[in-house]
Write an enzyme that holds these catalytic residues in place. Structure first.
Site, short mmCIF file in Angstrom:
data_model
loop_
_atom_site.label_atom_id
_atom_site.label_comp_id
_atom_site.label_asym_id
_atom_site.label_seq_id
_atom_site.Cartn_x
_atom_site.Cartn_y
_atom_site.Cartn_z
N ASP A 175 -14.15 30.40 34.57
CA ASP A 175 -15.45 31.07 34.53
C ASP A 175 -16.58 30.09 34.73
O ASP A 175 -17.52 30.33 35.49
CB ASP A 175 -15.61 31.80 33.20
CG ASP A 175 -14.61 32.92 33.02
OD1 ASP A 175 -13.95 33.30 34.01
OD2 ASP A 175 -14.46 33.41 31.89
N TYR A 184 -6.22 37.49 23.36
CA TYR A 184 -6.34 36.42 24.36
C TYR A 184 -5.67 35.15 23.82
O TYR A 184 -4.84 34.53 24.49
CB TYR A 184 -7.82 36.16 24.65
CG TYR A 184 -8.08 35.09 25.69
CD1 TYR A 184 -8.36 35.42 27.00
CD2 TYR A 184 -8.06 33.74 25.35
CE1 TYR A 184 -8.61 34.44 27.96
CE2 TYR A 184 -8.29 32.75 26.29
CZ TYR A 184 -8.57 33.12 27.59
OH TYR A 184 -8.79 32.14 28.53
#
Length: 395
Positions: free
Chosen positions: A173, A223
């Site tokens: 990201d 996650y």
């Protein structure tokens, strides 16, 4: 760039703090394919997009840090920049974590002021957090003249998320926000950090994001759980294949040989990652050949793996992905981001975009009683300064 937003942030800063700031824009990102591969030393294929965060940042000559979230009308002030630690103010931690990373690299961070606002939808899987981190990292690097390279800033922003937000994200990201290039997607090797740009023709294919409007609460914990499951799989593999340092190095044959020791759940997590890495490599070949239909088939397979083997999808995402495959003009569709909510990413023929949106939105509304938000995105350059000349020209 949203010129009106940049002008509003600049005006807010000057009204609050009484001096002219440095203006910076930091884009969110989409990831065309390669989900949950980054922390497994694999491949990803992101692009920076025209949903972004805008920052006004300046050194205030004192020791205090003043932060203001323009969209939320919330502020935070710390009396001593030399004494930074996480706070109860969630959005501020992404910024403070970045400042702490400069300190950890031996930079004496003085007092500074920051006003930020953005158009990156929160919780949509477009990585608003990375845009926040990378925007401030870029601004402090410029203001303090520290000379860090973009990859250094990406690592610092990633570590800020690890240490101040508690999410053990990979580097994709932050990399995408900093290294984006207009009209191109970029394949990143998350082990070597080598990267290669591939042209993406938005005249032949549009990127349409459809937001479920949900973010299930288990997203962050699951996650980190998936990351640990992958690490357990690697530990089993290493007992038989010592050269395997990450799932990037494993083959399906090796996984099958260790299936009994791994157990079904860990095996399926690892199988998804190995297959997804292969899909990224294949997808880039399809881009070079101009074969959008083949690229779309890789996306469809990615969603199936995320749903069935990695188990990070949710019913809302699955409904959207299935509706997309029955809609006009679709090349491929899949969930995007960490999972359990957020957006699907869809590649759609330009002349069918409106019909596609109507078709998918109708299905979603019939199932869940509300129409989803839809974003058509353009691929743009990564983080950069907004000059006064740019604002003047575009105002």
């Amino acid at each position: 760039m949203s010129d009106s937003l940049a002008q509003a942030v600049q005006a807010d800063f000057q009204q609050r703090y009484g001096y002219a700031p440095l203006l910076v824009r930091a884009p969110g990102r989409v990831n065309l394919i390669g989900e949950h591969t980054d922390y497994n030393a694999g491949f990803v294929l992101p692009a920076a997009v025209d949903k972004e965060m805008v920052f006004a940042v300046g050194l205030n000559g004192g020791e205090h840090i003043r932060l203001y979230a323009h969209d939320l009308a919330e502020s935070l002030e710390l009396p001593n920049a030399a004494d930074i630690s996480p706070t109860d103010t969630h959005w501020a931690n992404y910024l403070l974590g970045v400042a702490a990373q400069f300190q950890q690299r031996g930079v004496a961070v003085p007092g500074f002021d920051c006003v930020l606002a953005g158009t990156v939808p929160m919780g949509a899987g477009m990585s608003s957090s990375a845009a926040v981190e990378c925007g401030l990292a870029y601004a402090l690097n410029e203001l303090l003249k520290t000379g860090f390279e973009k990859m250094d800033l990406a690592r610092m922003a990633q570590l800020a998320e690890h240490t101040y937000a508690g999410v053990l994200c990979g580097i994709m990201d932050q990399f995408a926000s900093l290294f984006g290039r207009a009209g191109q997607v970029v394949r990143l090797d998350c082990r070597s950090l080598d990267y290669q740009y591939f042209p993406f023709d938005t005249q032949a294919c549009r990127i349409v994001l459809v937001n479920t409007g949900v973010k299930h609460s288990l997203a962050a914990t699951e996650y980190n759980t998936r990351r640990r499951e992958c690490e357990r799989g690697v530990a089993v593999l290493q007992q038989h294949y010592p050269h395997i340092a990450a799932l990037r190095d494993a083959t399906m044959e090796q996984l099958e040989a260790c299936r009994g020791e791994m157990g079904d759940t860990v095996f399926r997590r690892c199988a998804y990652v190995v297959q997804e890495n292969a899909r990224v490599v294949a997808a880039c070949r399809h881009l070079e050949a101009g074969d959008l239909a083949a690229f779309g088939r890789e996306m469809n397979a990615s969603h199936a793996g995320l749903r069935d083997d990695y188990e990070v999808s949710c019913v809302e995402l699955d409904v959207l992905a299935e509706a997309a495959l029955a809609a006009p003009g679709i090349f491929g569709a899949r969930m995007m981001g960490g999972g359990f909510g957020g957006c699907t990413i869809n590649l759609v023929a330009p002349d069918k975009v409106e019909a596609f949106i109507e078709s998918v939105s109708t299905v979603y509304e019939q199932r869940f009683g509300r129409r989803p938000e839809v974003y058509q995105t353009t691929i743009v350059d990564g983080v950069g300064e907004i000059s006064s000349e740019q604002l003047a020209v575009n105002s």
